[in-house]
Design a protein around this motif. Sequence first.
Motif, PDB file in Angstrom:
ATOM      1  N   LEU A  36       0.849  -1.186   0.000  1.00 57.99           N
ATOM      2  CA  LEU A  36       0.000   0.000   0.000  1.00 57.99           C
ATOM      3  C   LEU A  36       0.888   1.239   0.000  1.00 57.99           C
ATOM      4  CD1 LEU A  36      -2.872   1.186   0.158  1.00 57.99           C
ATOM      5  CD2 LEU A  36      -2.732   0.960   2.650  1.00 57.99           C
ATOM      6  N   LEU A  37       0.646   2.147  -0.961  1.00 59.88           N
ATOM      7  CA  LEU A  37       1.470   3.336  -1.111  1.00 59.88           C
ATOM      8  C   LEU A  37       0.628   4.597  -0.958  1.00 59.88           C
ATOM      9  CD1 LEU A  37       3.385   2.252  -4.356  1.00 59.88           C
ATOM     10  CD2 LEU A  37       4.048   1.798  -1.978  1.00 59.88           C
ATOM     11  N   HIS A  38       1.228   5.624  -0.347  1.00 57.71           N
ATOM     12  CA  HIS A  38       0.628   6.949  -0.269  1.00 57.71           C
ATOM     13  C   HIS A  38       1.339   7.808  -1.306  1.00 57.71           C
ATOM     14  CE1 HIS A  38       1.234  11.122   1.410  1.00 57.71           C
ATOM     15  NE2 HIS A  38      -0.077  11.088   1.311  1.00 57.71           N
ATOM     16  N   ALA A  39       0.588   8.240  -2.342  1.00 56.79           N
ATOM     17  CA  ALA A  39       1.226   8.903  -3.476  1.00 56.79           C
ATOM     18  C   ALA A  39       0.657  10.303  -3.676  1.00 56.79           C
ATOM     19  CB  ALA A  39       1.049   8.067  -4.746  1.00 56.79           C
ATOM     20  N   GLY A  40       1.324  11.306  -3.097  1.00 59.36           N
ATOM     21  CA  GLY A  40       1.088  12.692  -3.465  1.00 59.36           C
ATOM     22  C   GLY A  40       2.018  13.041  -4.614  1.00 59.36           C
ATOM     23  N   TRP A  41       1.949  14.282  -5.093  1.00 57.95           N
ATOM     24  CA  TRP A  41       2.753  14.591  -6.274  1.00 57.95           C
ATOM     25  C   TRP A  41       4.239  14.497  -5.983  1.00 57.95           C
ATOM     26  CZ3 TRP A  41       6.360  18.423  -6.693  1.00 57.95           C
ATOM     27  CH2 TRP A  41       6.292  19.525  -5.840  1.00 57.95           C
ATOM     28  N   ARG A  42       4.655  14.850  -4.757  1.00 57.42           N
ATOM     29  CA  ARG A  42       6.086  14.753  -4.443  1.00 57.42           C
ATOM     30  C   ARG A  42       6.546  13.298  -4.436  1.00 57.42           C
ATOM     31  NH1 ARG A  42       4.220  19.040  -1.420  1.00 57.42           N
ATOM     32  NH2 ARG A  42       5.384  21.003  -1.634  1.00 57.42           N
ATOM     33  N   GLY A  43       5.727  12.426  -3.855  1.00 63.25           N
ATOM     34  CA  GLY A  43       6.073  11.014  -3.843  1.00 63.25           C
ATOM     35  C   GLY A  43       6.102  10.416  -5.237  1.00 63.25           C
ATOM     36  N   VAL A  44       5.129  10.786  -6.063  1.00 62.60           N
ATOM     37  CA  VAL A  44       5.102  10.291  -7.437  1.00 62.60           C
ATOM     38  C   VAL A  44       6.338  10.775  -8.192  1.00 62.60           C
ATOM     39  CG1 VAL A  44       3.846  10.316  -9.624  1.00 62.60           C
ATOM     40  CG2 VAL A  44       2.581  10.164  -7.463  1.00 62.60           C
TER      41      VAL A  44
ATOM     42  N   ASP B  18      -3.997  15.085 -13.577  1.00 59.49           N
ATOM     43  CA  ASP B  18      -4.635  13.847 -13.140  1.00 59.49           C
ATOM     44  C   ASP B  18      -3.532  12.947 -12.587  1.00 59.49           C
ATOM     45  OD1 ASP B  18      -5.916  11.436 -12.790  1.00 59.49           O
ATOM     46  OD2 ASP B  18      -6.987  11.508 -14.697  1.00 59.49           O
ATOM     47  N   LEU B  19      -3.362  12.956 -11.270  1.00 57.93           N
ATOM     48  CA  LEU B  19      -2.255  12.230 -10.661  1.00 57.93           C
ATOM     49  C   LEU B  19      -2.427  10.726 -10.821  1.00 57.93           C
ATOM     50  CD1 LEU B  19       0.339  13.023  -9.266  1.00 57.93           C
ATOM     51  CD2 LEU B  19      -0.830  12.887  -7.070  1.00 57.93           C
ATOM     52  N   ARG B  20      -3.663  10.261 -10.812  1.00 49.61           N
ATOM     53  CA  ARG B  20      -3.881   8.821 -11.020  1.00 49.61           C
ATOM     54  C   ARG B  20      -3.456   8.411 -12.421  1.00 49.61           C
ATOM     55  NH1 ARG B  20      -9.703   8.391  -7.972  1.00 49.61           N
ATOM     56  NH2 ARG B  20     -10.079  10.215  -9.282  1.00 49.61           N
ATOM     57  N   ARG B  21      -3.723   9.264 -13.391  1.00 50.80           N
ATOM     58  CA  ARG B  21      -3.304   8.946 -14.763  1.00 50.80           C
ATOM     59  C   ARG B  21      -1.777   8.921 -14.858  1.00 50.80           C
ATOM     60  NH1 ARG B  21      -5.295   9.239 -20.087  1.00 50.80           N
ATOM     61  NH2 ARG B  21      -3.620   8.468 -21.416  1.00 50.80           N
ATOM     62  N   VAL B  22      -1.115   9.828 -14.166  1.00 52.94           N
ATOM     63  CA  VAL B  22       0.351   9.818 -14.145  1.00 52.94           C
ATOM     64  C   VAL B  22       0.856   8.494 -13.572  1.00 52.94           C
ATOM     65  CG1 VAL B  22       2.411  10.910 -13.177  1.00 52.94           C
ATOM     66  CG2 VAL B  22       0.508  12.333 -13.977  1.00 52.94           C
TER      67      VAL B  22
ATOM     68  N   ARG C  37       3.026   5.526 -15.443  1.00 53.40           N
ATOM     69  CA  ARG C  37       4.303   5.041 -14.906  1.00 53.40           C
ATOM     70  C   ARG C  37       4.261   3.529 -14.682  1.00 53.40           C
ATOM     71  NH1 ARG C  37       7.836   8.912 -11.385  1.00 53.40           N
ATOM     72  NH2 ARG C  37       7.676  10.831 -12.587  1.00 53.40           N
ATOM     73  N   ALA C  38       3.119   3.014 -14.223  1.00 52.44           N
ATOM     74  CA  ALA C  38       2.989   1.567 -14.031  1.00 52.44           C
ATOM     75  C   ALA C  38       3.111   0.837 -15.367  1.00 52.44           C
ATOM     76  CB  ALA C  38       1.657   1.243 -13.358  1.00 52.44           C
TER      77      ALA C  38
END
Length: 318
Positions: free
Chosen positions: A173-181, A240-244, A248-249
């Motif tokens: 489980l990951l917490h992904a804000g823009w900095r983490g991404v 759209d951070l989910r799309r980013v 990447r995946a």
Amino acid sequence: MLQPQPSAPTVREPVRRVTEEIRHGRIPLRVHPEWARAFPWVVQGTTVRTGPAARQAGHDRAERTRAGERPAARAASGTGGDADFGLFTDAAAGAVMKRWESLAEDTGCGSLIHARQVHGCAVTLHEAIPPGLLVVPPCDGHATRQGGTLLAVSVADCVPVFVVAPRARAVMLLHAGWRGVAGGILEAGLAMLERDFATRAREAHMHMGPAICGRCYEVGREVRQALRLPRPASPGRAVDLRRVLVDRALAAGADPAHLTTSTFCTRCADAPFFSHRGGDAGRQIAVLGITPDDPVPPGGERLDDHGRERNRQPVEDR
């Protein structure tokens, strides 16, 4: 006479979108319905706002939307109401701890893992885990293959990334804000899957959970630059951070058939979630774990959307 304007072209999503269904209990959860069928040994979901505080928040957001208020115009304020799980906020500690205890009872998981999140890319592997709520050193990701263990990250617009490795019987489980991404938390997680669970990206199942959507998440130029996105044609364009994360995946080799994203936006007017951009001080948590009793027989894994059993070849035979 004004002529009708042509509609904007539809942008095709690279992966399927899923609407999480409610799982009732003392602590209601929004769960991935396909995963609930395909992976009966997995506990997964995101807590929701409940009670009068949630209804009032929905009303207030709708009023701000009708008034044309921009997402970032309102400073964070208010309390978390009766669904706040924030351990590192100003919420009443006794009430918050009671909610964590109820969640443990609902899920049957005696060990809960959480950490102060720092918007980094560190992912911690948990093996021997004592019972109770364990707050570990700061990090933004957790992984385990221990039964009866529930991983948790707090979110209020950032993306919770749920990862299941069926053959290895492991979860992450990951917490992904823009900095983490931008820092590579997804890539760090996938590297851990391969290193510690012998699971490649194409074997993993990933879901990008409830988070702020690509219409609501307006960011500055520095965010787009950090995410290595092209400069927008006009200022104030949202991301759209989910799309980013999905892109990447896929770039890392993930199977698009194993990738899904939530239809929920935490910021939109009818969202049943806390939103930092929406002015909420409260935090929901995303949880992912392994049940104490594994109902799937050895050698069999329910991997597809219809819950059919099939065997997998060892990774070295691929």
